[in-house]
Scaffold this active site. Structure first.
Site, PDB file in Angstrom:
ATOM      1  N   ASN A 160      48.060  42.936  25.945  1.00 48.75           N
ATOM      2  CA  ASN A 160      47.245  42.080  26.501  1.00 48.75           C
ATOM      3  C   ASN A 160      47.426  42.065  28.047  1.00 48.75           C
ATOM      4  OD1 ASN A 160      45.790  39.816  27.176  1.00 48.75           O
ATOM      5  ND2 ASN A 160      47.659  38.493  27.098  1.00 48.75           N
ATOM      6  N   GLY A 161      46.288  42.397  28.747  1.00 50.05           N
ATOM      7  CA  GLY A 161      46.459  42.519  30.173  1.00 50.05           C
ATOM      8  C   GLY A 161      45.531  43.699  30.437  1.00 50.05           C
ATOM      9  N   LYS A 205      29.611  22.399  28.648  1.00 46.76           N
ATOM     10  CA  LYS A 205      29.961  22.287  27.264  1.00 46.76           C
ATOM     11  C   LYS A 205      28.771  22.715  26.344  1.00 46.76           C
ATOM     12  CE  LYS A 205      33.211  22.114  27.320  1.00 46.76           C
ATOM     13  NZ  LYS A 205      34.482  22.078  27.958  1.00 46.76           N
ATOM     14  N   GLU A 251      30.305  19.066  33.804  1.00 45.50           N
ATOM     15  CA  GLU A 251      31.081  19.400  32.557  1.00 45.50           C
ATOM     16  C   GLU A 251      30.299  19.312  31.309  1.00 45.50           C
ATOM     17  OE1 GLU A 251      33.535  20.841  31.658  1.00 45.50           O
ATOM     18  OE2 GLU A 251      34.005  20.068  29.741  1.00 45.50           O
ATOM     19  N   LYS A 287      39.700  31.694  25.103  1.00 49.22           N
ATOM     20  CA  LYS A 287      39.921  30.485  25.542  1.00 49.22           C
ATOM     21  C   LYS A 287      40.661  30.704  26.736  1.00 49.22           C
ATOM     22  CE  LYS A 287      41.492  26.106  24.928  1.00 49.22           C
ATOM     23  NZ  LYS A 287      40.400  25.108  25.059  1.00 49.22           N
ATOM     24  N   GLU A 339      27.814  26.349  26.552  1.00 47.02           N
ATOM     25  CA  GLU A 339      28.819  27.191  25.975  1.00 47.02           C
ATOM     26  C   GLU A 339      28.590  27.291  24.537  1.00 47.02           C
ATOM     27  OE1 GLU A 339      32.577  25.233  26.746  1.00 47.02           O
ATOM     28  OE2 GLU A 339      33.613  27.363  26.802  1.00 47.02           O
ATOM     29  N   CYS A 368      43.173  38.480  25.072  1.00 41.78           N
ATOM     30  CA  CYS A 368      43.777  39.274  23.776  1.00 41.78           C
ATOM     31  C   CYS A 368      44.811  38.393  23.368  1.00 41.78           C
ATOM     32  CB  CYS A 368      43.965  40.705  23.985  1.00 41.78           C
ATOM     33  SG  CYS A 368      42.577  41.576  24.368  1.00 41.78           S
ATOM     34  N   HIS A 387      15.452  18.532  44.748  1.00 42.89           N
ATOM     35  CA  HIS A 387      15.504  19.573  45.645  1.00 42.89           C
ATOM     36  C   HIS A 387      15.354  20.938  45.049  1.00 42.89           C
ATOM     37  CE1 HIS A 387      16.424  17.058  49.121  1.00 42.89           C
ATOM     38  NE2 HIS A 387      17.519  16.506  48.441  1.00 42.89           N
ATOM     39  N   ARG A 431      42.134  33.341  21.720  1.00 46.36           N
ATOM     40  CA  ARG A 431      42.206  34.066  22.640  1.00 46.36           C
ATOM     41  C   ARG A 431      41.184  35.415  22.694  1.00 46.36           C
ATOM     42  NH1 ARG A 431      47.143  33.197  25.233  1.00 46.36           N
ATOM     43  NH2 ARG A 431      47.031  35.248  26.543  1.00 46.36           N
ATOM     44  N   TRP A 488      39.957  40.569  23.084  1.00 44.44           N
ATOM     45  CA  TRP A 488      38.412  40.480  23.908  1.00 44.44           C
ATOM     46  C   TRP A 488      38.442  41.617  24.928  1.00 44.44           C
ATOM     47  CZ3 TRP A 488      37.331  39.161  29.033  1.00 44.44           C
ATOM     48  CH2 TRP A 488      36.372  38.361  29.356  1.00 44.44           C
TER      49      TRP A 488
HETATM   50  O1  M6R Z   1      43.021  27.441  31.014  1.00 48.72           O
HETATM   51  P1  M6R Z   1      42.149  27.038  32.033  1.00 48.72           P
HETATM   52  O2  M6R Z   1      41.865  25.456  32.181  1.00 48.72           O
HETATM   53  O3  M6R Z   1      42.482  27.557  33.425  1.00 48.72           O
HETATM   54  O4  M6R Z   1      40.711  27.739  31.900  1.00 48.72           O
HETATM   55  C1  M6R Z   1      39.396  27.537  32.578  1.00 48.72           C
HETATM   56  C2  M6R Z   1      38.223  27.677  32.028  1.00 48.72           C
HETATM   57  O5  M6R Z   1      38.229  29.339  31.723  1.00 48.72           O
HETATM   58  C3  M6R Z   1      38.108  27.040  30.839  1.00 48.72           C
HETATM   59  O6  M6R Z   1      38.150  25.820  31.213  1.00 48.72           O
HETATM   60  C4  M6R Z   1      36.631  27.317  30.252  1.00 48.72           C
HETATM   61  O7  M6R Z   1      35.791  27.018  31.260  1.00 48.72           O
HETATM   62  C5  M6R Z   1      36.371  26.509  29.167  1.00 48.72           C
HETATM   63  N1  M6R Z   1      36.202  27.438  27.849  1.00 48.72           N
HETATM   64  C6  M6R Z   1      35.400  25.385  28.932  1.00 48.72           C
HETATM   65  O8  M6R Z   1      34.990  24.783  27.754  1.00 48.72           O
END
Ligand code: M6R
Length: 609
Positions: A100-101, A486, A482, A604, A489, A2, A505, A27, A74
């Site tokens: 937030n928390g 991406k 990665e 994020k 996601e 949030c 495997h 966020r 969120w």
């Molecule tokens: O802020 P951080 O790098 O600790 O975040 C870690 C992950 O939440 C972040 O990299 C997430 O996997 C991304 N949305 C991927 O694109």
């Protein structure tokens, strides 16, 4: 999770709050709301959906108020409904709160408050806060005391901001969740927010608040105290982020803007840190000998940062340094022995990821020395780790991490280089000049890809596929992982990343003519030979093959498509391949009309475990 914002000053707050919420929407974007104080009571407007929906609604109603709070959510406790949206209040609307928390003892508090006859209207943990405040307000008649007493009852993590009816004041506090103060003293205006971009258009003077801080902000007057009420000083810093960096500019999406600005981001990461002519790496805050007691390195991270950690750890392993990469959320179970000769590197773009902070704290409890590699100055990780190495990528707003992956991987590789200079028996590179020269040219290599890629065309060609596989070895394996993260996601399509040799495997059972395989080649002959063999095994089962490989690479001759990696040192080739894959993901998601910057269910910065 949030985002929260609060603003006090002499003019109206509503537009400022909405701008702040737009800049914080990365966020969380399930619901949004604001509350303003205008001398005629507190007015709350909140609803499920995006900030832009709230803004449309508010433009019609035109509430006014010089003191206000706002929130973008969120969901953690309860679905994204109007009732669960913040700000939360009580039946009297005497108090309004954004948070937030996670309040861990909310069940107990709620039961106690309900036993006193208080009625709850949401599923959230936050709603206990306005009720507690109101209870203490009735008991003490003093709102500052009521706020402090309410906050003292909370267990868990919070950044919280509150309004009280008929008072031109914002009360705020932080414990375990980020809260930044912004000030424009000349205008008598103060801001509190989860992150700097929320108010960067209005001021660049910030103070990063600390756990236990309580803020009492009035127009023209600000006090920061500890929980007991003792005044504390927090240093005001000027952030050098350009407000333009927090806007989309000419781009449709932040993600594309952030992919496109990678050459600059990466130049900033390496600026002043490498001397390719002398063959030296100079990292501020990491003087010679700082790592001479280190015998093992553990890297902890999540998501994209985990993949960057895998990338960086390869350099350590190749130099003979014991290095392991752990998913931060598994660290408690996976770390093995930790002692004062262990160096734990927490890799986190935001510096606020709860899982990564948990791992960092565990390492510190066990006596390890700690470093964080992060993008955010003043973040919790930067403040809690013994040392911080900043990746200097600039603000990243798109939920999908792009430029920060490249900058993290490079910063980690430089840190690895420094480590190998100190750790006894580690092998330092014998090709250091070529290695650093290639790094120096890496931003140009990225520009070359950005200028002449065919990602849009390629993603259209494979648009109706069943699934997408990404394979690579060593550093290219972390890029494969990665690439798949991406892709899934932001497109919501099934994508997986594997070590090339792992395909046979199990995953090979999924391979058909409708599952393109992206194979990453770095120019390392020995490794590429093996990846080629594995790629051919997939091709033999009908899979279309996309070689992400240097120009003229032999894999290109057998592939259906070739995404070109400009000429570089094999250590950096994976990072160039990754830019090609970022672009493919972006255009694939665009063709599917996905909300690229705000993929469903994600946010994020994940500040809950
Ligand atoms: O802020 P951080 O790098 O600790 O975040 C870690 C992950 O939440 C972040 O990299 C997430 O996997 C991304 N949305 C991927 O694109």
């Amino acid at each position: 999770m949030c985002g929260i914002i609060a603003r006090v000053g002499n003019g109206d707050s509503v537009d400022t709050l909405l701008t702040g919420l737009e800049n914080l929407e990365y966020r969380g974007y399930d619901s949004a709301g604001v509350a303003v104080q205008n001398g005629h009571g507190i007015k709350i407007h909140k609803q499920s959906g995006r900030v832009e929906d709230l803004a449309t609604d508010l433009r019609e109603r035109q509430p006014k108020g010089n003191v206000g709070i706002g929130h973008t959510r969120w969901s953690t406790h309860g679905p994204p409904t109007d009732e669960n949206a913040h700000p939360h209040s009580t039946s009297t609307t005497n108090v309004a709160v954004v948070h937030n928390g996670v309040i861990e003892n909310y069940d107990t508090l709620r039961e106690e408050l309900q036993a006193k006859g208080r009625e709850f209207t949401s599923d959230t943990d936050t709603e206990v806060i306005p009720h507690l405040m109101e209870e203490y307000l009735e008991e003490t008649g003093d709102s500052e005391t009521a706020f402090r007493k309410a906050v003292e009852e909370l267990e868990g993590s919070y950044a919280v901001a509150a309004l009280v009816d008929d008072e031109d004041v914002v009360y705020a506090a932080r414990q375990g969740s980020p809260l930044v103060l912004g000030q424009d003293e000349e205008a008598g205006e103060y801001f509190l927010a989860s992150d700097v971009p929320a108010f960067l258009e209005y001021t660049d003077e910030v103070a990063f608040l600390e756990d236990g801080d309580v803020v009492i902000a009035r127009p023209d007057d600000l006090t920061v105290t500890d929980l007991e009420g003792n005044v504390v000083e927090r240093e005001i810093e000027r952030v050098d982020w350009d407000p333009e960096e927090t806007g989309k500019g000419r781009y449709d999406h932040f993600m594309l803007k952030e992919i496109d600005t990678q050459p600059t981001a990466l130049s900033n990461t390496i600026d002043g840190r490498i001397d390719p002519v002398e063959g030296t790496v100079d990292l501020e805050d990491f003087p010679d000998g700082i790592f001479e007691d280190v015998r093992e390195v553990q890297l902890v991270a999540c998501g994209t940062s985990y993949h960057a950690a895998l990338y960086g750890a390869q350099s350590l392993k190749q130099a003979g340094v014991r290095a392991e990469v752990h998913r931060a959320n598994e660290y408690e179970l996976s770390s093995g022995p930790i002692d004062e000769q262990t160096l734990v590197i927490a890799v986190t773009q935001s510096g606020e990821t709860a899982d990564t902070l948990g791992a960092l704290r565990r390492a510190q409890d066990k006596g390890a020395s700690t470093v964080t590699v992060t993008n955010v100055v003043g973040s919790t990780a930067a403040r809690e780790a013994d040392e911080a190495l900043f990746i200097r990528a600039g603000p990243e707003i798109g939920v999908a991490a792009t430029k920060t992956f490249s900058s993290q991987a490079v910063a980690l590789s430089l840190l690895a280089h420094r480590l190998t200079e100190d750790v006894p028996d580690a092998d330092t590179r014998d090709d250091v000049t070529e290695y650093l020269s290639a790094l120096h040219e890496l931003p140009d290599g990225i520009s070359e890809i950005l200028d002449r890629h065919k990602a849009e065309e390629l993603s259209r060609k494979y648009r109706d596929s069943d699934a997408y596989f990404f394979i690579g070895r060593g550093m290219a394996n972390s890029v494969a992982k990665e690439g798949a993260l991406k892709f899934k996601e932001i497109t919501y399509e099934h994508a997986e990343g594997f070590a090339s040799g792992e395909l046979k495997h199990g995953p090979l059972a999924l391979v058909t003519q409708d599952t393109p395989v992206f194979a990453i080649f770095t120019g390392d002959e020995e490794q590429d030979k093996k990846t080629r063999k594995n790629a051919e095994e997939a091709q033999a089962r009908g899979a279309p093959l996309v070689a992400v490989a240097p120009e003229g690479h032999e894999a290109a001759s057998i592939a259906d498509e070739h995404l070109v990696v400009p000429d570089t040192h094999p250590v950096w080739a994976g990072l160039l391949a990754n830019v090609q894959l970022q672009l493919v993901s972006y255009y694939a998601a665009d063709q599917l009309s996905r909300p690229i910057d705000k993929p469903r269910n994600l946010a994020k910065s994940v500040t809950v475990e």
